[in-house]
Write a protein that holds these residues in place. Sequence first.
Motif, PDB file in Angstrom:
ATOM      1  N   GLU A  58       0.881  -1.160   0.000  1.00  0.00           N
ATOM      2  CA  GLU A  58       0.000   0.000   0.000  1.00  0.00           C
ATOM      3  C   GLU A  58       0.916   1.207   0.000  1.00  0.00           C
ATOM      4  OE1 GLU A  58      -2.336  -0.429   3.546  1.00  0.00           O
ATOM      5  OE2 GLU A  58      -3.810  -1.697   2.531  1.00  0.00           O
ATOM      6  N   PHE A  59       0.826   2.017  -1.037  1.00  0.00           N
ATOM      7  CA  PHE A  59       1.657   3.209  -1.166  1.00  0.00           C
ATOM      8  C   PHE A  59       0.731   4.415  -1.051  1.00  0.00           C
ATOM      9  CE2 PHE A  59       4.075   6.521  -3.231  1.00  0.00           C
ATOM     10  CZ  PHE A  59       5.383   6.247  -2.859  1.00  0.00           C
ATOM     11  N   THR A  60       0.979   5.245  -0.066  1.00  0.00           N
ATOM     12  CA  THR A  60       0.149   6.429   0.147  1.00  0.00           C
ATOM     13  C   THR A  60       0.920   7.658  -0.314  1.00  0.00           C
ATOM     14  OG1 THR A  60      -0.850   5.356   2.058  1.00  0.00           O
ATOM     15  CG2 THR A  60      -1.182   7.733   1.837  1.00  0.00           C
ATOM     16  N   LEU A  61       0.311   8.410  -1.216  1.00  0.00           N
ATOM     17  CA  LEU A  61       0.917   9.632  -1.746  1.00  0.00           C
ATOM     18  C   LEU A  61      -0.050  10.784  -1.520  1.00  0.00           C
ATOM     19  CD1 LEU A  61       3.226  11.001  -3.368  1.00  0.00           C
ATOM     20  CD2 LEU A  61       1.903  10.474  -5.435  1.00  0.00           C
ATOM     21  N   GLU A  62       0.405  11.756  -0.705  1.00  0.00           N
ATOM     22  CA  GLU A  62      -0.428  12.928  -0.421  1.00  0.00           C
ATOM     23  C   GLU A  62      -1.822  12.507   0.049  1.00  0.00           C
ATOM     24  OE1 GLU A  62       0.468  16.379  -0.713  1.00  0.00           O
ATOM     25  OE2 GLU A  62       2.488  15.562  -0.810  1.00  0.00           O
ATOM     26  N   GLY A  63      -1.898  11.455   0.885  1.00  0.00           N
ATOM     27  CA  GLY A  63      -3.163  11.003   1.445  1.00  0.00           C
ATOM     28  C   GLY A  63      -3.961  10.049   0.578  1.00  0.00           C
ATOM     29  N   GLN A  64      -3.537   9.835  -0.668  1.00  0.00           N
ATOM     30  CA  GLN A  64      -4.264   8.929  -1.565  1.00  0.00           C
ATOM     31  C   GLN A  64      -3.576   7.568  -1.587  1.00  0.00           C
ATOM     32  OE1 GLN A  64      -4.836  10.394  -5.549  1.00  0.00           O
ATOM     33  NE2 GLN A  64      -6.092   8.653  -6.141  1.00  0.00           N
ATOM     34  N   LEU A  65      -4.354   6.512  -1.356  1.00  0.00           N
ATOM     35  CA  LEU A  65      -3.836   5.148  -1.275  1.00  0.00           C
ATOM     36  C   LEU A  65      -3.753   4.511  -2.662  1.00  0.00           C
ATOM     37  CD1 LEU A  65      -3.005   2.835   0.662  1.00  0.00           C
ATOM     38  CD2 LEU A  65      -5.414   2.146   0.641  1.00  0.00           C
ATOM     39  N   HIS A  66      -2.615   3.868  -2.941  1.00  0.00           N
ATOM     40  CA  HIS A  66      -2.395   3.144  -4.192  1.00  0.00           C
ATOM     41  C   HIS A  66      -1.927   1.731  -3.850  1.00  0.00           C
ATOM     42  CE1 HIS A  66      -2.442   6.952  -6.464  1.00  0.00           C
ATOM     43  NE2 HIS A  66      -1.829   7.437  -5.390  1.00  0.00           N
ATOM     44  N   HIS A  67      -2.509   0.739  -4.499  1.00  0.00           N
ATOM     45  CA  HIS A  67      -2.090  -0.651  -4.308  1.00  0.00           C
ATOM     46  C   HIS A  67      -1.098  -0.972  -5.431  1.00  0.00           C
ATOM     47  CE1 HIS A  67      -3.118  -4.944  -3.100  1.00  0.00           C
ATOM     48  NE2 HIS A  67      -2.145  -5.030  -3.976  1.00  0.00           N
ATOM     49  N   LYS A  77       6.487  13.565  -7.525  1.00  0.00           N
ATOM     50  CA  LYS A  77       7.330  14.755  -7.550  1.00  0.00           C
ATOM     51  C   LYS A  77       8.020  14.976  -6.203  1.00  0.00           C
ATOM     52  CE  LYS A  77       6.289  16.088 -11.713  1.00  0.00           C
ATOM     53  NZ  LYS A  77       7.308  16.011 -12.746  1.00  0.00           N
ATOM     54  N   ALA A  78       9.071  15.763  -6.230  1.00  0.00           N
ATOM     55  CA  ALA A  78       9.791  16.128  -5.015  1.00  0.00           C
ATOM     56  C   ALA A  78       8.838  16.776  -4.013  1.00  0.00           C
ATOM     57  CB  ALA A  78      10.918  17.094  -5.353  1.00  0.00           C
ATOM     58  N   ASN A  79       9.110  16.555  -2.738  1.00  0.00           N
ATOM     59  CA  ASN A  79       8.397  17.168  -1.611  1.00  0.00           C
ATOM     60  C   ASN A  79       6.952  16.703  -1.436  1.00  0.00           C
ATOM     61  OD1 ASN A  79      10.691  18.729  -0.798  1.00  0.00           O
ATOM     62  ND2 ASN A  79      10.284  20.025  -2.578  1.00  0.00           N
ATOM     63  N   GLN A  80       6.543  15.645  -2.134  1.00  0.00           N
ATOM     64  CA  GLN A  80       5.214  15.082  -1.891  1.00  0.00           C
ATOM     65  C   GLN A  80       5.336  14.060  -0.751  1.00  0.00           C
ATOM     66  OE1 GLN A  80       4.150  13.835  -6.054  1.00  0.00           O
ATOM     67  NE2 GLN A  80       2.289  14.987  -5.567  1.00  0.00           N
ATOM     68  N   VAL A  81       4.441  14.155   0.208  1.00  0.00           N
ATOM     69  CA  VAL A  81       4.461  13.245   1.348  1.00  0.00           C
ATOM     70  C   VAL A  81       4.004  11.858   0.892  1.00  0.00           C
ATOM     71  CG1 VAL A  81       3.510  12.766   3.633  1.00  0.00           C
ATOM     72  CG2 VAL A  81       4.016  15.128   2.960  1.00  0.00           C
ATOM     73  N   HIS A  82       4.802  10.839   1.242  1.00  0.00           N
ATOM     74  CA  HIS A  82       4.465   9.471   0.866  1.00  0.00           C
ATOM     75  C   HIS A  82       4.871   8.504   1.977  1.00  0.00           C
ATOM     76  CE1 HIS A  82       8.516  10.318  -0.648  1.00  0.00           C
ATOM     77  NE2 HIS A  82       8.793   9.034  -0.485  1.00  0.00           N
ATOM     78  N   ALA A  83       4.209   7.346   1.973  1.00  0.00           N
ATOM     79  CA  ALA A  83       4.464   6.297   2.959  1.00  0.00           C
ATOM     80  C   ALA A  83       4.184   4.961   2.288  1.00  0.00           C
ATOM     81  CB  ALA A  83       3.559   6.482   4.176  1.00  0.00           C
ATOM     82  N   LEU A  84       4.625   3.885   2.934  1.00  0.00           N
ATOM     83  CA  LEU A  84       4.499   2.568   2.324  1.00  0.00           C
ATOM     84  C   LEU A  84       4.293   1.506   3.404  1.00  0.00           C
ATOM     85  CD1 LEU A  84       6.758   1.250  -0.472  1.00  0.00           C
ATOM     86  CD2 LEU A  84       6.355  -0.158   1.507  1.00  0.00           C
ATOM     87  N   LYS A  85       3.432   0.527   3.102  1.00  0.00           N
ATOM     88  CA  LYS A  85       3.275  -0.652   3.952  1.00  0.00           C
ATOM     89  C   LYS A  85       3.385  -1.884   3.068  1.00  0.00           C
ATOM     90  CE  LYS A  85       0.328  -3.200   7.074  1.00  0.00           C
ATOM     91  NZ  LYS A  85      -0.984  -3.289   7.715  1.00  0.00           N
ATOM     92  N   ALA A  86       4.323  -2.779   3.388  1.00  0.00           N
ATOM     93  CA  ALA A  86       4.503  -4.010   2.627  1.00  0.00           C
ATOM     94  C   ALA A  86       3.420  -5.008   3.010  1.00  0.00           C
ATOM     95  CB  ALA A  86       5.886  -4.595   2.897  1.00  0.00           C
ATOM     96  N   LEU A  87       2.569  -5.370   2.047  1.00  0.00           N
ATOM     97  CA  LEU A  87       1.514  -6.357   2.288  1.00  0.00           C
ATOM     98  C   LEU A  87       2.064  -7.777   2.206  1.00  0.00           C
ATOM     99  CD1 LEU A  87      -1.333  -4.691   0.198  1.00  0.00           C
ATOM    100  CD2 LEU A  87      -0.932  -4.545   2.676  1.00  0.00           C
ATOM    101  N   THR A  88       3.138  -7.938   1.444  1.00  0.00           N
ATOM    102  CA  THR A  88       3.878  -9.193   1.320  1.00  0.00           C
ATOM    103  C   THR A  88       5.353  -8.797   1.338  1.00  0.00           C
ATOM    104  OG1 THR A  88       4.039  -9.090  -1.100  1.00  0.00           O
ATOM    105  CG2 THR A  88       2.082 -10.181  -0.190  1.00  0.00           C
ATOM    106  N   ASP A  89       6.268  -9.757   1.313  1.00  0.00           N
ATOM    107  CA  ASP A  89       7.658  -9.391   1.092  1.00  0.00           C
ATOM    108  C   ASP A  89       7.678  -8.546  -0.173  1.00  0.00           C
ATOM    109  OD1 ASP A  89       8.518 -10.809   3.310  1.00  0.00           O
ATOM    110  OD2 ASP A  89       9.209 -12.545   2.164  1.00  0.00           O
TER     111      ASP A  89
END
Length: 96
Positions: A58-67, A77-89
């Motif tokens: 699950e990759f979250t970019l600027e609050g929007q979730l992407h699988h 783009k640079a300076n966009q807030v992002h996060a990641l959760k590994a659902l599998t290896d």
Amino acid sequence: MHLGNLADQIRFGKTTKTSVYKDERMNVMLLNLPEGEVLKPHVSKTDAFLVVQKGECEFTLEGQLHHLKRGDLFSFKANQVHALKALTDFSMLIIK
């Protein structure tokens, strides 16, 4: 110039980020995350292009979730807030 085999560098057990190639124009890194691992929200100083090598996240970019899954291409783009959760290896190339 042959730089090695990417498949040989995909390992799980702990989170790793390895530089695969770097020059004055770009940096190519391989990020490996075991299932369930989370990268907290952060920003990059440069634009980034991602190539998923293995697994799903699950990759979250600027609050929007992407699988994202193997074979997916993704950019931001640079300076966009992002996060990641590994659902599998999970493994991806990061090109900046």
